[in-house]
Design a protein around this motif. Structure first.
Motif, PDB file in Angstrom:
ATOM      1  N   UNK A  54       8.900 -45.830 -31.872  1.00  0.00           N
ATOM      2  CA  UNK A  54       7.991 -45.980 -33.019  1.00  0.00           C
ATOM      3  C   UNK A  54       8.276 -44.920 -34.078  1.00  0.00           C
ATOM      4  N   UNK A  55       7.866 -45.208 -35.284  1.00  0.00           N
ATOM      5  CA  UNK A  55       7.957 -44.261 -36.389  1.00  0.00           C
ATOM      6  C   UNK A  55       6.903 -43.174 -36.163  1.00  0.00           C
ATOM      7  N   UNK A  56       7.335 -41.944 -35.892  1.00  0.00           N
ATOM      8  CA  UNK A  56       6.402 -40.858 -35.571  1.00  0.00           C
ATOM      9  C   UNK A  56       5.682 -40.320 -36.803  1.00  0.00           C
ATOM     10  N   UNK A  57       6.056 -40.766 -38.006  1.00  0.00           N
ATOM     11  CA  UNK A  57       5.339 -40.365 -39.213  1.00  0.00           C
ATOM     12  C   UNK A  57       4.120 -41.244 -39.464  1.00  0.00           C
ATOM     13  N   UNK A  58       4.022 -42.370 -38.763  1.00  0.00           N
ATOM     14  CA  UNK A  58       2.917 -43.297 -38.931  1.00  0.00           C
ATOM     15  C   UNK A  58       1.700 -42.787 -38.147  1.00  0.00           C
ATOM     16  N   UNK A  59       0.526 -42.929 -38.708  1.00  0.00           N
ATOM     17  CA  UNK A  59      -0.718 -42.537 -38.045  1.00  0.00           C
ATOM     18  C   UNK A  59      -1.064 -43.588 -36.993  1.00  0.00           C
ATOM     19  N   UNK A  60      -1.052 -43.223 -35.726  1.00  0.00           N
ATOM     20  CA  UNK A  60      -1.299 -44.162 -34.632  1.00  0.00           C
ATOM     21  C   UNK A  60      -2.700 -44.008 -34.048  1.00  0.00           C
ATOM     22  N   UNK A  61      -3.595 -43.311 -34.732  1.00  0.00           N
ATOM     23  CA  UNK A  61      -4.946 -43.140 -34.192  1.00  0.00           C
ATOM     24  C   UNK A  61      -5.734 -44.433 -34.354  1.00  0.00           C
ATOM     25  N   UNK A  62      -6.751 -44.592 -33.518  1.00  0.00           N
ATOM     26  CA  UNK A  62      -7.617 -45.750 -33.617  1.00  0.00           C
ATOM     27  C   UNK A  62      -7.739 -46.504 -32.309  1.00  0.00           C
ATOM     28  N   UNK A  63      -8.327 -47.682 -32.391  1.00  0.00           N
ATOM     29  CA  UNK A  63      -8.581 -48.535 -31.239  1.00  0.00           C
ATOM     30  C   UNK A  63      -7.271 -49.153 -30.761  1.00  0.00           C
ATOM     31  N   UNK A  64      -7.120 -49.280 -29.440  1.00  0.00           N
ATOM     32  CA  UNK A  64      -5.959 -49.967 -28.896  1.00  0.00           C
ATOM     33  C   UNK A  64      -6.382 -50.836 -27.722  1.00  0.00           C
ATOM     34  N   UNK A  65      -5.560 -51.857 -27.442  1.00  0.00           N
ATOM     35  CA  UNK A  65      -5.737 -52.742 -26.302  1.00  0.00           C
ATOM     36  C   UNK A  65      -4.513 -52.599 -25.411  1.00  0.00           C
TER      37      UNK A  65
END
Length: 83
Positions: free
Chosen positions: A66-77
């Motif tokens: 994945x692009x590590x500059x992207x914000x990955x916070x939030x809900x996940x399934x």
């Protein structure tokens, strides 16, 4: 990584808490250290299938591609199968 805690009834529900560290060495930019927590609740729909939902409080993902500059916070399934 995380160790699920099984909840009643009969261990079909579980919960997990995880804290992550990511250390990156980028040439010319020095090192970067990212860290954060996530929480998850899962349900075993069958003995080999688990569905989960959670929230990632960190701003990065553990996906190496994945692009590590992207914000990955939030809900996940999450869907997990075992054999």
């Amino acid at each position: 990584m995380d160790q699920p805690y099984q909840l009643p009834p009969h261990g079909k529900l579980d919960a997990g808490v995880e804290y992550r560290f990511l250390r990156m060495f980028i040439e010319g930019q020095g090192g970067q250290l990212k860290h954060g927590a996530l929480v998850e609740v899962g349900y075993w729909v069958a003995s080999v299938v688990r569905l989960g939902v959670g929230y990632n409080f960190s701003r990065f993902t553990d996906n190496e591609f994945a692009d590590q500059d992207r914000d990955a916070s939030g809900v996940f399934f999450r869907a997990v199968g075992k054999y």
